[in-house]
Design a protein around this motif. Sequence first.
Motif, PDB file in Angstrom:
ATOM      1  N   ILE A 197       0.858  -1.200   0.000  1.00 19.29           N
ATOM      2  CA  ILE A 197       0.000   0.000   0.000  1.00 19.29           C
ATOM      3  C   ILE A 197       0.888   1.241   0.000  1.00 19.29           C
ATOM      4  CG2 ILE A 197      -1.835   1.230   1.254  1.00 19.29           C
ATOM      5  CD1 ILE A 197      -2.536  -1.694   0.206  1.00 19.29           C
ATOM      6  N   THR A 198       2.005   1.173   0.740  1.00 21.36           N
ATOM      7  CA  THR A 198       2.915   2.311   0.854  1.00 21.36           C
ATOM      8  C   THR A 198       3.515   2.640  -0.521  1.00 21.36           C
ATOM      9  OG1 THR A 198       3.369   1.572   3.097  1.00 21.36           O
ATOM     10  CG2 THR A 198       4.938   3.139   2.135  1.00 21.36           C
ATOM     11  N   LYS A 199       3.823   1.588  -1.294  1.00 15.72           N
ATOM     12  CA  LYS A 199       4.388   1.791  -2.636  1.00 15.72           C
ATOM     13  C   LYS A 199       3.336   2.421  -3.563  1.00 15.72           C
ATOM     14  CE  LYS A 199       7.071  -0.799  -5.985  1.00 15.72           C
ATOM     15  NZ  LYS A 199       7.820  -2.032  -6.143  1.00 15.72           N
ATOM     16  N   ILE A 200       2.114   1.909  -3.496  1.00 17.66           N
ATOM     17  CA  ILE A 200       1.040   2.468  -4.325  1.00 17.66           C
ATOM     18  C   ILE A 200       0.790   3.923  -3.921  1.00 17.66           C
ATOM     19  CG2 ILE A 200      -1.449   2.319  -4.794  1.00 17.66           C
ATOM     20  CD1 ILE A 200      -1.173  -0.762  -4.639  1.00 17.66           C
ATOM     21  N   ALA A 201       0.798   4.178  -2.593  1.00 18.26           N
ATOM     22  CA  ALA A 201       0.549   5.535  -2.092  1.00 18.26           C
ATOM     23  C   ALA A 201       1.610   6.512  -2.583  1.00 18.26           C
ATOM     24  CB  ALA A 201       0.517   5.513  -0.566  1.00 18.26           C
ATOM     25  N   ALA A 202       2.856   6.013  -2.704  1.00 17.00           N
ATOM     26  CA  ALA A 202       3.962   6.880  -3.110  1.00 17.00           C
ATOM     27  C   ALA A 202       3.830   7.343  -4.560  1.00 17.00           C
ATOM     28  CB  ALA A 202       5.291   6.155  -2.897  1.00 17.00           C
ATOM     29  N   ALA A 203       2.956   6.691  -5.321  1.00 18.91           N
ATOM     30  CA  ALA A 203       2.720   7.121  -6.709  1.00 18.91           C
ATOM     31  C   ALA A 203       1.766   8.312  -6.751  1.00 18.91           C
ATOM     32  CB  ALA A 203       2.151   5.958  -7.524  1.00 18.91           C
ATOM     33  N   THR A 204       1.221   8.703  -5.586  1.00 22.26           N
ATOM     34  CA  THR A 204       0.256   9.801  -5.554  1.00 22.26           C
ATOM     35  C   THR A 204       0.811  10.971  -4.748  1.00 22.26           C
ATOM     36  OG1 THR A 204      -0.840   9.276  -3.445  1.00 22.26           O
ATOM     37  CG2 THR A 204      -1.546   7.993  -5.373  1.00 22.26           C
ATOM     38  N   ALA A 205       0.110  12.103  -4.839  1.00 23.53           N
ATOM     39  CA  ALA A 205       0.499  13.266  -4.026  1.00 23.53           C
ATOM     40  C   ALA A 205      -0.314  13.296  -2.738  1.00 23.53           C
ATOM     41  CB  ALA A 205       0.267  14.539  -4.838  1.00 23.53           C
ATOM     42  N   ARG A 206      -1.047  12.209  -2.434  1.00 24.98           N
ATOM     43  CA  ARG A 206      -1.876  12.171  -1.212  1.00 24.98           C
ATOM     44  C   ARG A 206      -1.713  10.833  -0.472  1.00 24.98           C
ATOM     45  NH1 ARG A 206      -7.786  12.561  -3.970  1.00 24.98           N
ATOM     46  NH2 ARG A 206      -6.748  13.361  -5.809  1.00 24.98           N
ATOM     47  N   PRO A 207      -0.472  10.469  -0.122  1.00 28.74           N
ATOM     48  CA  PRO A 207      -0.261   9.151   0.505  1.00 28.74           C
ATOM     49  C   PRO A 207      -1.028   8.956   1.810  1.00 28.74           C
ATOM     50  CG  PRO A 207       1.728  10.508   0.616  1.00 28.74           C
ATOM     51  CD  PRO A 207       0.789  11.212  -0.305  1.00 28.74           C
ATOM     52  N   ALA A 208      -1.358  10.054   2.505  1.00 33.62           N
ATOM     53  CA  ALA A 208      -2.101   9.938   3.766  1.00 33.62           C
ATOM     54  C   ALA A 208      -3.521   9.417   3.525  1.00 33.62           C
ATOM     55  CB  ALA A 208      -2.150  11.289   4.467  1.00 33.62           C
ATOM     56  N   LEU A 216     -15.514 -10.720   5.420  1.00 37.04           N
ATOM     57  CA  LEU A 216     -14.269 -10.044   5.794  1.00 37.04           C
ATOM     58  C   LEU A 216     -13.864  -8.955   4.804  1.00 37.04           C
ATOM     59  CD1 LEU A 216     -11.698  -9.969   7.635  1.00 37.04           C
ATOM     60  CD2 LEU A 216     -10.641 -11.500   5.957  1.00 37.04           C
ATOM     61  N   VAL A 217     -13.402  -7.827   5.356  1.00 40.25           N
ATOM     62  CA  VAL A 217     -12.633  -6.850   4.568  1.00 40.25           C
ATOM     63  C   VAL A 217     -11.352  -6.585   5.353  1.00 40.25           C
ATOM     64  CG1 VAL A 217     -12.544  -4.572   3.505  1.00 40.25           C
ATOM     65  CG2 VAL A 217     -14.730  -5.730   3.693  1.00 40.25           C
ATOM     66  N   GLU A 218     -10.220  -6.926   4.754  1.00 43.86           N
ATOM     67  CA  GLU A 218      -8.923  -6.653   5.379  1.00 43.86           C
ATOM     68  C   GLU A 218      -8.589  -5.187   5.057  1.00 43.86           C
ATOM     69  OE1 GLU A 218      -5.789  -9.115   3.695  1.00 43.86           O
ATOM     70  OE2 GLU A 218      -4.863  -9.433   5.634  1.00 43.86           O
ATOM     71  N   VAL A 219      -8.457  -4.369   6.087  1.00 45.26           N
ATOM     72  CA  VAL A 219      -8.172  -2.939   5.880  1.00 45.26           C
ATOM     73  C   VAL A 219      -6.702  -2.719   6.205  1.00 45.26           C
ATOM     74  CG1 VAL A 219      -8.683  -0.592   6.683  1.00 45.26           C
ATOM     75  CG2 VAL A 219     -10.560  -2.241   6.357  1.00 45.26           C
ATOM     76  N   ILE A 220      -5.932  -2.287   5.190  1.00 44.08           N
ATOM     77  CA  ILE A 220      -4.483  -2.228   5.359  1.00 44.08           C
ATOM     78  C   ILE A 220      -4.001  -0.781   5.367  1.00 44.08           C
ATOM     79  CG2 ILE A 220      -2.261  -3.063   4.474  1.00 44.08           C
ATOM     80  CD1 ILE A 220      -5.111  -4.692   2.867  1.00 44.08           C
ATOM     81  N   ARG A 221      -3.378  -0.415   6.490  1.00 48.19           N
ATOM     82  CA  ARG A 221      -2.822   0.934   6.613  1.00 48.19           C
ATOM     83  C   ARG A 221      -1.456   0.979   5.960  1.00 48.19           C
ATOM     84  NH1 ARG A 221      -4.399   3.765  12.006  1.00 48.19           N
ATOM     85  NH2 ARG A 221      -3.088   5.345  11.078  1.00 48.19           N
ATOM     86  N   GLY A 222      -1.255   1.921   5.068  1.00 48.11           N
ATOM     87  CA  GLY A 222       0.084   2.165   4.540  1.00 48.11           C
ATOM     88  C   GLY A 222       0.885   2.951   5.570  1.00 48.11           C
TER      89      GLY A 222
END
Length: 297
Positions: A121-132, A148-154
């Motif tokens: 998720i952190t890698k995908i987030a880094a492709a954006t200007a809004r990783p938060a 189930l929904v697995e919710v993953i925090r970057g």
Amino acid sequence: MNISVIGAGQMGNGIAHVFAQGGHQVTLIDIAQASLDKAIATIAKNLDRQVAKGTLTAAGKDAALMRITTSTSTADGVKDAELVVEAATENVELKLKIFKEIDAHAPAGCILATNTSSISITKIAAATARPAQVIGMHFMNPVPVMKLVEVIRGYNTTDAVTKAVMDLGRAIGKVPVEVHDYAGFVANRILMPMINEAIETLFQGVGGVEEIDTVMKLGMAHPMGPLQLADFIGLDTCLAILRVLHDGFGQPKYAPCPLLVQMVTAGKLGVKSGEGFYSYTAGSKESKVAPAFAVAS
Ligand code: NAD
């Protein structure tokens, strides 16, 4: 809420289904018009099944379908979104490209979620200007049935974004579970080595397809054997997830079985291609893999 779902394959259609049934306006986006047409037909069929079971009214079905529109343009399809859930093919380069595009066109406050099975998720987030505002929202297959929904925090995902996604999951009748961002998260870090070992067991001729699945079903009380489950998930998706685990942890135990690689190369992807470890005709399954695949049989 306005929710855009990117990718109208087996997961995307289920995600669109549960959000629309939960009262949200859904824009379902895919590069292939044929995938969109097939997804709408699948959603209608699955809603019909709920009506037949008495868990949904006919009016509820019509209202849910009315809430879904489709688009072949990501830029256009996310422009009014408050949440985007990406469920395109499990390929890291593709996801980075899609997230750059979503980030450029979605409103500033929009949360960007991915249904990835394993990619950081952190890698995908880094492709954006809004990783938060980027988070994993990992639904299980079939989405309308599985709780189930697995919710993953970057690394940068905020508490507020996590809470919003957990609350939304509960509001559509799911059970969200919060986990951290390491390859495979929790679900596939545990599931995929088991599936890979089942394929290795077949490859070594220790047991046939039916034997392996029957041992795991009757011996471990699994509702479905690991080979049938692999067909159901998609062998290409299983292979992609194992490669992410292998790259992410650098341990040989995650190396995909050569039989899995061969089958994906040969286009045997499981249910979605009509053939994997079993062959599929109109929803039925029959044992398929020839013993010639096994090295020691
Ligand atoms: P799928 O192959 O059924 O569908 C993928 C869809 O993405 C296709 O319709 C394809 O046309 C579309 N697509 C490809 N490139 C696109 C783009 N640039 N823009 C828009 N659409 C695009 O795959 P799936 O099984 O639905 O998996 C989708 C995602 O969900 C993957 O990340 C996968 O790891 C994850 N996932 C899968 C399962 C499962 O059991 N199959 C379970 C949980 C999560």
